[in-house]
Design an enzyme around this catalytic site. Structure first.
Site, PDB file in Angstrom:
ATOM      1  N   HIS A  56       0.855  -1.279  -0.007  1.00  0.00           N
ATOM      2  CA  HIS A  56       0.147  -0.150   0.035  1.00  0.00           C
ATOM      3  C   HIS A  56       0.937   1.248  -0.040  1.00  0.00           C
ATOM      4  O   HIS A  56       1.991   1.160   0.150  1.00  0.00           O
ATOM      5  CB  HIS A  56      -1.126  -0.135   1.022  1.00  0.00           C
ATOM      6  CG  HIS A  56      -0.413   0.098   2.591  1.00  0.00           C
ATOM      7  ND1 HIS A  56       0.164  -0.937   3.053  1.00  0.00           N
ATOM      8  CD2 HIS A  56      -0.487   1.042   3.440  1.00  0.00           C
ATOM      9  CE1 HIS A  56       0.626  -0.396   4.254  1.00  0.00           C
ATOM     10  NE2 HIS A  56       0.235   0.758   4.453  1.00  0.00           N
ATOM     11  N   HIS A  58       1.374   4.175   1.962  1.00  0.00           N
ATOM     12  CA  HIS A  58       1.961   4.618   3.248  1.00  0.00           C
ATOM     13  C   HIS A  58       3.288   4.929   3.210  1.00  0.00           C
ATOM     14  O   HIS A  58       4.249   4.014   2.731  1.00  0.00           O
ATOM     15  CB  HIS A  58       1.342   4.245   4.182  1.00  0.00           C
ATOM     16  CG  HIS A  58       0.046   4.304   4.773  1.00  0.00           C
ATOM     17  ND1 HIS A  58      -0.885   3.720   5.508  1.00  0.00           N
ATOM     18  CD2 HIS A  58      -1.019   5.524   4.218  1.00  0.00           C
ATOM     19  CE1 HIS A  58      -2.016   4.109   5.391  1.00  0.00           C
ATOM     20  NE2 HIS A  58      -2.043   5.070   4.782  1.00  0.00           N
ATOM     21  N   ASP A  60       5.438   4.737   5.272  1.00  0.00           N
ATOM     22  CA  ASP A  60       6.381   4.078   6.183  1.00  0.00           C
ATOM     23  C   ASP A  60       6.337   2.495   5.265  1.00  0.00           C
ATOM     24  O   ASP A  60       7.324   1.945   5.695  1.00  0.00           O
ATOM     25  CB  ASP A  60       5.899   3.694   7.500  1.00  0.00           C
ATOM     26  CG  ASP A  60       4.533   3.181   7.569  1.00  0.00           C
ATOM     27  OD1 ASP A  60       3.682   3.720   6.828  1.00  0.00           O
ATOM     28  OD2 ASP A  60       4.221   2.359   8.248  1.00  0.00           O
ATOM     29  N   HIS A  61       5.965   2.666   4.299  1.00  0.00           N
ATOM     30  CA  HIS A  61       6.233   1.322   3.462  1.00  0.00           C
ATOM     31  C   HIS A  61       6.707   1.508   2.093  1.00  0.00           C
ATOM     32  O   HIS A  61       7.094   0.429   1.426  1.00  0.00           O
ATOM     33  CB  HIS A  61       4.798   0.655   3.244  1.00  0.00           C
ATOM     34  CG  HIS A  61       4.165   0.090   4.454  1.00  0.00           C
ATOM     35  ND1 HIS A  61       4.138  -1.029   4.824  1.00  0.00           N
ATOM     36  CD2 HIS A  61       3.568   1.166   5.461  1.00  0.00           C
ATOM     37  CE1 HIS A  61       3.511  -0.972   6.085  1.00  0.00           C
ATOM     38  NE2 HIS A  61       3.339   0.371   6.441  1.00  0.00           N
ATOM     39  N   HIS A 114      -7.592  -1.093   5.791  1.00  0.00           N
ATOM     40  CA  HIS A 114      -6.544  -0.164   6.153  1.00  0.00           C
ATOM     41  C   HIS A 114      -6.286   1.113   5.031  1.00  0.00           C
ATOM     42  O   HIS A 114      -6.639   2.283   5.496  1.00  0.00           O
ATOM     43  CB  HIS A 114      -5.046  -0.806   6.400  1.00  0.00           C
ATOM     44  CG  HIS A 114      -4.186   0.223   6.786  1.00  0.00           C
ATOM     45  ND1 HIS A 114      -4.028   0.633   8.075  1.00  0.00           N
ATOM     46  CD2 HIS A 114      -2.803   0.282   6.187  1.00  0.00           C
ATOM     47  CE1 HIS A 114      -2.792   1.526   8.146  1.00  0.00           C
ATOM     48  NE2 HIS A 114      -2.216   1.402   6.975  1.00  0.00           N
ATOM     49  N   ASP A 133      -0.245  -3.884   6.014  1.00  0.00           N
ATOM     50  CA  ASP A 133      -1.115  -3.307   7.402  1.00  0.00           C
ATOM     51  C   ASP A 133      -2.532  -3.813   7.274  1.00  0.00           C
ATOM     52  O   ASP A 133      -3.334  -3.092   8.008  1.00  0.00           O
ATOM     53  CB  ASP A 133      -0.906  -1.696   7.545  1.00  0.00           C
ATOM     54  CG  ASP A 133       0.510  -1.468   7.724  1.00  0.00           C
ATOM     55  OD1 ASP A 133       1.466  -2.112   7.979  1.00  0.00           O
ATOM     56  OD2 ASP A 133       0.577  -0.236   7.843  1.00  0.00           O
ATOM     57  N   HIS A 171       4.453  -4.400  10.538  1.00  0.00           N
ATOM     58  CA  HIS A 171       4.691  -3.533  11.928  1.00  0.00           C
ATOM     59  C   HIS A 171       4.902  -4.751  13.244  1.00  0.00           C
ATOM     60  O   HIS A 171       4.462  -5.675  13.155  1.00  0.00           O
ATOM     61  CB  HIS A 171       3.727  -2.611  12.501  1.00  0.00           C
ATOM     62  CG  HIS A 171       3.598  -1.355  11.657  1.00  0.00           C
ATOM     63  ND1 HIS A 171       4.258  -0.320  11.717  1.00  0.00           N
ATOM     64  CD2 HIS A 171       2.879  -1.347  10.356  1.00  0.00           C
ATOM     65  CE1 HIS A 171       3.865   0.383  10.598  1.00  0.00           C
ATOM     66  NE2 HIS A 171       3.310  -0.100   9.816  1.00  0.00           N
TER      67      HIS A 171
HETATM   68 FE    FE Z   1       2.352   0.905   8.180  1.00  0.00          FE
HETATM   69 ZN    ZN Z   2      -0.179   1.835   6.513  1.00  0.00          ZN
END
Ligand code: FE
Ligand code: ZN
Length: 242
Positions: A56, A58, A60-61, A114, A133, A171
């Site tokens: 996805h 985001h 942080d990915h 998510h 996520d 995570h």
């Molecule tokens: Fe994340």
């Molecule tokens: Zn995420």
């Protein structure tokens, strides 16, 4: 032939996942939220990165993608539905499509909730599920874009995979998830046992992932929810849990 998988800790609590195809030595990396730790892991594996898989959009990915693409020339694969908000894709895939890591085929699974364009990758040969996520150990992703119904359906698809499947989440949230899960199912002996093991692993600085799907089916209240309504209630309680 099969893939093997290794966790690459990134940022404060993210994992990217390094996949290696046994037959060809092809290397894929899922969700690099940061380049530096990924480069370190890739160099230890021989300095090759063929593919980047994205669950996805985001930050942080995906924030490590451009540096890794520039350094290794890796091809980037992600959801066609989210192409407008992902890094530039070399291959845009849809649920039901297959991806190849060397000689091993992976299946693209729709997993909205998510985010709406969220996908998961499942490699039957090697029992690897890259679920971003959507599913966490003892938890699930926050419903930032989708509904509880979306997440219930997505978890239903993941639940149907073989119990030996290695759940590779985005995570390291397991320890705090365990505290919440015990408020939902205080009498669940498997959950109590898992919570103890998780505390010990974290105290020793070890990851709690991957975890088998079979283990999650016994312990994860979100996977165990019997309806979208029940899932919505548990999700709302978790959102307010301190
Ligand atoms: Fe994340
Ligand atoms: Zn995420």
């Amino acid at each position: 032939m099969a893939v093997t998988v290794q966790a690459v800790p990134c940022l404060s609590d993210n994992y990217a996942w390094l996949l290696r195809d046994a037959a060809t030595g092809t290397i894929a990396l899922c969700d690099p939220g940061e380049a530096a730790p990924a480069i370190e892991a890739i160099e230890e594996e021989g300095g090759r990165l063929d593919l980047i898989l994205l669950t996805h959009h985001h930050a942080d990915h995906v924030d490590g993608v451009e540096a890794l693409r520039a350094r290794y020339g890796a091809r980037v694969i992600g959801a066609a539905a989210d192409a407008h908000r992902l890094p530039r894709l070399d291959e845009a895939v849809r649920p039901g499509d297959t991806v190849r890591v060397g000689e091993t085929e992976g299946q693209v699974i729709d997993s909205p909730g998510h985010t709406l364009g969220h996908i998961a990758f499942y490699f039957a040969d090697g029992d690897v599920l890259l679920c971003g996520d959507t599913l966490f150990s003892l938890g699930c992703g926050r419903l930032l874009e989708g509904t509880a119904q979306d997440m219930f359906r997505a978890l239903g698809l993941l639940k149907a995979l073989p119990p030996q499947t290695l759940v590779c989440c985005g995570h390291e949230y397991t320890q705090s998830n365990a505290r919440f899960a015990l408020t939902v199912e205080p009498e669940n002996a498997a959950l109590q046992r898992r919570a103890g093991e998780v505390d010990a692993a974290r105290a020793a600085g070890q990851p709690t992932l991957p975890v088998t799907l079979g283990q999650e089916l016994e312990t994860n209240p979100f996977l165990r929810a019997e309806s979208a309504e029940a899932l919505a209630r548990i999700r709302a309680a978790k959102d307010n849990f301190r």
